[in-house]
Scaffold this motif. Structure first.
Motif, PDB file in Angstrom:
ATOM      1  N   ALA A  22     -45.571  10.052 -79.606  1.00 60.71           N
ATOM      2  CA  ALA A  22     -46.636  10.559 -80.487  1.00 60.71           C
ATOM      3  C   ALA A  22     -47.879   9.679 -80.452  1.00 60.71           C
ATOM      4  N   THR A  23     -47.685   8.358 -80.434  1.00 62.28           N
ATOM      5  CA  THR A  23     -48.844   7.465 -80.475  1.00 62.28           C
ATOM      6  C   THR A  23     -49.508   7.324 -79.114  1.00 62.28           C
ATOM      7  N   SER A  24     -48.731   7.245 -78.049  1.00 61.28           N
ATOM      8  CA  SER A  24     -49.332   7.087 -76.725  1.00 61.28           C
ATOM      9  C   SER A  24     -50.068   8.351 -76.292  1.00 61.28           C
ATOM     10  N   GLU A  25     -49.586   9.515 -76.745  1.00 61.24           N
ATOM     11  CA  GLU A  25     -50.259  10.777 -76.439  1.00 61.24           C
ATOM     12  C   GLU A  25     -51.327  11.120 -77.474  1.00 61.24           C
ATOM     13  N   ASP A  26     -51.479  10.255 -78.470  1.00 67.14           N
ATOM     14  CA  ASP A  26     -52.513  10.420 -79.501  1.00 67.14           C
ATOM     15  C   ASP A  26     -52.447  11.805 -80.145  1.00 67.14           C
ATOM     16  N   LEU A  27     -51.234  12.190 -80.515  1.00 71.63           N
ATOM     17  CA  LEU A  27     -51.062  13.495 -81.159  1.00 71.63           C
ATOM     18  C   LEU A  27     -51.706  13.499 -82.544  1.00 71.63           C
ATOM     19  N   ARG A  28     -52.247  14.648 -82.914  1.00 79.17           N
ATOM     20  CA  ARG A  28     -52.874  14.799 -84.227  1.00 79.17           C
ATOM     21  C   ARG A  28     -51.780  15.052 -85.258  1.00 79.17           C
ATOM     22  N   LEU A  29     -51.643  14.144 -86.199  1.00 81.90           N
ATOM     23  CA  LEU A  29     -50.550  14.187 -87.165  1.00 81.90           C
ATOM     24  C   LEU A  29     -51.088  14.103 -88.589  1.00 81.90           C
ATOM     25  N   GLN A  30     -50.522  14.909 -89.450  1.00 80.91           N
ATOM     26  CA  GLN A  30     -50.768  14.814 -90.893  1.00 80.91           C
ATOM     27  C   GLN A  30     -49.408  14.561 -91.542  1.00 80.91           C
ATOM     28  N   LEU A  31     -49.111  13.297 -91.837  1.00 79.85           N
ATOM     29  CA  LEU A  31     -47.797  12.915 -92.348  1.00 79.85           C
ATOM     30  C   LEU A  31     -47.795  12.872 -93.875  1.00 79.85           C
ATOM     31  N   PHE A  32     -46.607  12.965 -94.453  1.00 78.06           N
ATOM     32  CA  PHE A  32     -46.414  12.954 -95.905  1.00 78.06           C
ATOM     33  C   PHE A  32     -47.272  14.033 -96.565  1.00 78.06           C
ATOM     34  N   GLU A  33     -47.240  15.202 -95.965  1.00 75.31           N
ATOM     35  CA  GLU A  33     -48.034  16.341 -96.437  1.00 75.31           C
ATOM     36  C   GLU A  33     -47.164  17.589 -96.330  1.00 75.31           C
ATOM     37  N   GLU A  34     -46.739  18.124 -97.443  1.00 77.94           N
ATOM     38  CA  GLU A  34     -45.807  19.246 -97.454  1.00 77.94           C
ATOM     39  C   GLU A  34     -46.545  20.576 -97.432  1.00 77.94           C
ATOM     40  N   VAL A  35     -46.098  21.495 -96.580  1.00 78.32           N
ATOM     41  CA  VAL A  35     -46.651  22.842 -96.547  1.00 78.32           C
ATOM     42  C   VAL A  35     -46.047  23.641 -97.698  1.00 78.32           C
ATOM     43  N   LEU A  36     -46.911  24.236 -98.499  1.00 78.56           N
ATOM     44  CA  LEU A  36     -46.470  24.973 -99.672  1.00 78.56           C
ATOM     45  C   LEU A  36     -46.497  26.476 -99.473  1.00 78.56           C
ATOM     46  N   GLU A  37     -47.464  26.960 -98.676  1.00 79.60           N
ATOM     47  CA  GLU A  37     -47.609  28.407 -98.557  1.00 79.60           C
ATOM     48  C   GLU A  37     -48.374  28.758 -97.282  1.00 79.60           C
ATOM     49  N   ILE A  38     -47.999  29.892 -96.675  1.00 76.30           N
ATOM     50  CA  ILE A  38     -48.680  30.431 -95.500  1.00 76.30           C
ATOM     51  C   ILE A  38     -49.117  31.853 -95.851  1.00 76.30           C
ATOM     52  N   THR A  39     -50.426  32.086 -95.868  1.00 78.75           N
ATOM     53  CA  THR A  39     -50.949  33.361 -96.341  1.00 78.75           C
ATOM     54  C   THR A  39     -51.808  34.020 -95.276  1.00 78.75           C
ATOM     55  N   PRO A  40     -51.535  35.302 -94.924  1.00 85.44           N
ATOM     56  CA  PRO A  40     -52.398  36.013 -93.969  1.00 85.44           C
ATOM     57  C   PRO A  40     -53.809  36.166 -94.529  1.00 85.44           C
ATOM     58  N   ASN A  41     -54.800  36.080 -93.647  1.00 85.99           N
ATOM     59  CA  ASN A  41     -56.190  36.202 -94.084  1.00 85.99           C
ATOM     60  C   ASN A  41     -57.065  36.656 -92.918  1.00 85.99           C
ATOM     61  N   ALA A  42     -57.403  37.943 -92.878  1.00 88.75           N
ATOM     62  CA  ALA A  42     -58.339  38.496 -91.896  1.00 88.75           C
ATOM     63  C   ALA A  42     -57.955  38.141 -90.467  1.00 88.75           C
ATOM     64  N   GLY A  43     -56.699  38.397 -90.125  1.00 94.80           N
ATOM     65  CA  GLY A  43     -56.256  38.151 -88.760  1.00 94.80           C
ATOM     66  C   GLY A  43     -55.894  36.711 -88.462  1.00 94.80           C
ATOM     67  N   GLN A  44     -56.024  35.844 -89.445  1.00 95.48           N
ATOM     68  CA  GLN A  44     -55.631  34.448 -89.297  1.00 95.48           C
ATOM     69  C   GLN A  44     -54.684  34.091 -90.438  1.00 95.48           C
ATOM     70  N   TYR A  45     -54.446  32.795 -90.629  1.00 93.34           N
ATOM     71  CA  TYR A  45     -53.596  32.344 -91.726  1.00 93.34           C
ATOM     72  C   TYR A  45     -54.251  31.183 -92.467  1.00 93.34           C
ATOM     73  N   ILE A  46     -54.069  31.181 -93.773  1.00 93.00           N
ATOM     74  CA  ILE A  46     -54.432  30.028 -94.594  1.00 93.00           C
ATOM     75  C   ILE A  46     -53.143  29.280 -94.906  1.00 93.00           C
ATOM     76  N   VAL A  47     -53.106  28.033 -94.545  1.00 97.02           N
ATOM     77  CA  VAL A  47     -51.919  27.201 -94.798  1.00 97.02           C
ATOM     78  C   VAL A  47     -52.287  26.186 -95.881  1.00 97.02           C
ATOM     79  N   GLN A  48     -51.640  26.323 -97.022  1.00 98.23           N
ATOM     80  CA  GLN A  48     -51.881  25.419 -98.143  1.00 98.23           C
ATOM     81  C   GLN A  48     -50.814  24.338 -98.160  1.00 98.23           C
TER      82      GLN A  48
END
Length: 322
Positions: A85-111
């Motif tokens: 993960a670190t050598s490939e410099d992956l984009r990470l958001q840690l200690f962040e829980e996904v609460l909801e996935i909502t459709p929105n105009a052909g895309q999704y809002i992820v809260q």
């Protein structure tokens, strides 16, 4: 904060990392959102756990996993996936829980617990290790009861009940016994599970046979109290003195998150999510599944080694549909 991505990956375990590597290679804007630390499920494995798979079968993104042992352990795996993960410099958001996935105009809002994201595609690679299968017996929520086994030293010289007959239960029983615990196994079936690691199964069977570890087969724990526990056995109900209960009764995916996202689950008790086996896309357009979560309650069907390819299938389908 609102951020827009081509792909949002939920889960920072080995398969989530594999998806991130594939998305980066394809030139997609992506991020990985993980509720805990990097490869959180592996971090919560027992300290001395050895994988069933060899190191090359745990590799992701074609990056070699070099191990000095035929089968790597937890510390080596944590080091490997962290370095990837670190050598490939992956984009990470840690200690962040996904609460909801909502459709929105052909895309999704992820809260999440911290941010709001807009994304065209969602990959759910959340595994199954976060939610234990409960016993539903009196006393299960006492502090002496755990569904997560970590370190055998904690149980030295104590009277320990281990519930279960598969790899996690067998490891806990053998390791605590060898640290001086008085171990009683309570096993719902008539024998040790046939999926137990082949080099461990003779060990536990011999310890039971010689009486070093007591095992009650075709039995269940019916109640737990501060200093004892009740067990229903074929010979009748018994009560034994007890200090700790390690309930290795298995785990399940976050079905609530899947259902809230609109993903259909089978109604046969297995709760297998609906997805296309070639593209991994669910009944919800542009929401994909990767890894163990695909099996529903059948958490023994998918492993790192046989679900790594999900990443390439999913990213290939996303690129084709762009």
């Amino acid at each position: 904060m609102a951020a827009a991505f081509d792909v949002l990956i939920i889960g920072g375990g080995p398969i989530g990392i594999a998806c991130g590597l594939a998305a980066k290679k394809a030139g997609l804007q992506y991020t990985i959102v993980e509720k805990g630390c990097l490869v959180n499920s592996l971090y919560n494995y027992p300290l001395y756990m050895t994988f069933f798979s060899t190191s090359e079968r745990l590799e992701v993104g074609g990056i070699p996993f070099v191990s000095i042992n035929p089968k790597p352990g937890r510390p080596e795996a944590l080091e490997y996936y962290r370095r990837v993960a670190t050598s490939e410099d992956l984009r990470l958001q840690l200690f962040e829980e996904v609460l909801e996935i909502t459709p929105n105009a052909g895309q999704y809002i992820v809260q999440t617990s911290r941010n709001t994201y807009h994304t065209r595609n969602v990959i759910i690679a959340t595994g199954f290790y976060d939610i234990p299968n409960l016993l539903d017996v009196p006393g299960e929520h006492l502090p002496k009861v755990t569904h997560y086994y970590k370190d055998p030293h904690y149980y030295a010289t104590r009277k320990v009940i281990v519930i279960g007959a598969h790899n996690s239960a067998v490891d806990a029983a053998l390791e605590t016994y060898r640290r001086g615990a008085q171990v009683t196994m309570v096993i719902r079936d008539k024998e040790i599970g046939n999926r137990v690691k082949y080099w461990v199964k003779p060990d536990i069977e011999n310890r039971i046979r010689e009486g070093s570890i007591t095992a009650h087969f075709n039995s269940t724990v019916t109640a737990i109290r501060e200093k004892e526990a009740d067990i229903a056995t074929p010979e009748g109900n018994i009560t034994i003195a007890n200090d700790f209960v390690i309930a290795m009764t298995g785990y399940q995916p976050n079905f609530r998150l899947l259902e809230k996202a609109g993903i259909l689950l089978s109604d046969d008790g297995k709760k297998i999510p609906a997805y296309h086996p070639l593209t991994m896309e669910t009944n919800m357009p542009h929401i994909y599944l990767a890894g163990v979560v695909c099996g529903g309650m059948n958490t023994h069907l998918w492993f790192i080694e046989n679900s790594r390819e999900h990443a390439d299938r999913i990213i290939g389908d996303i690129m084709q549909n762009r």
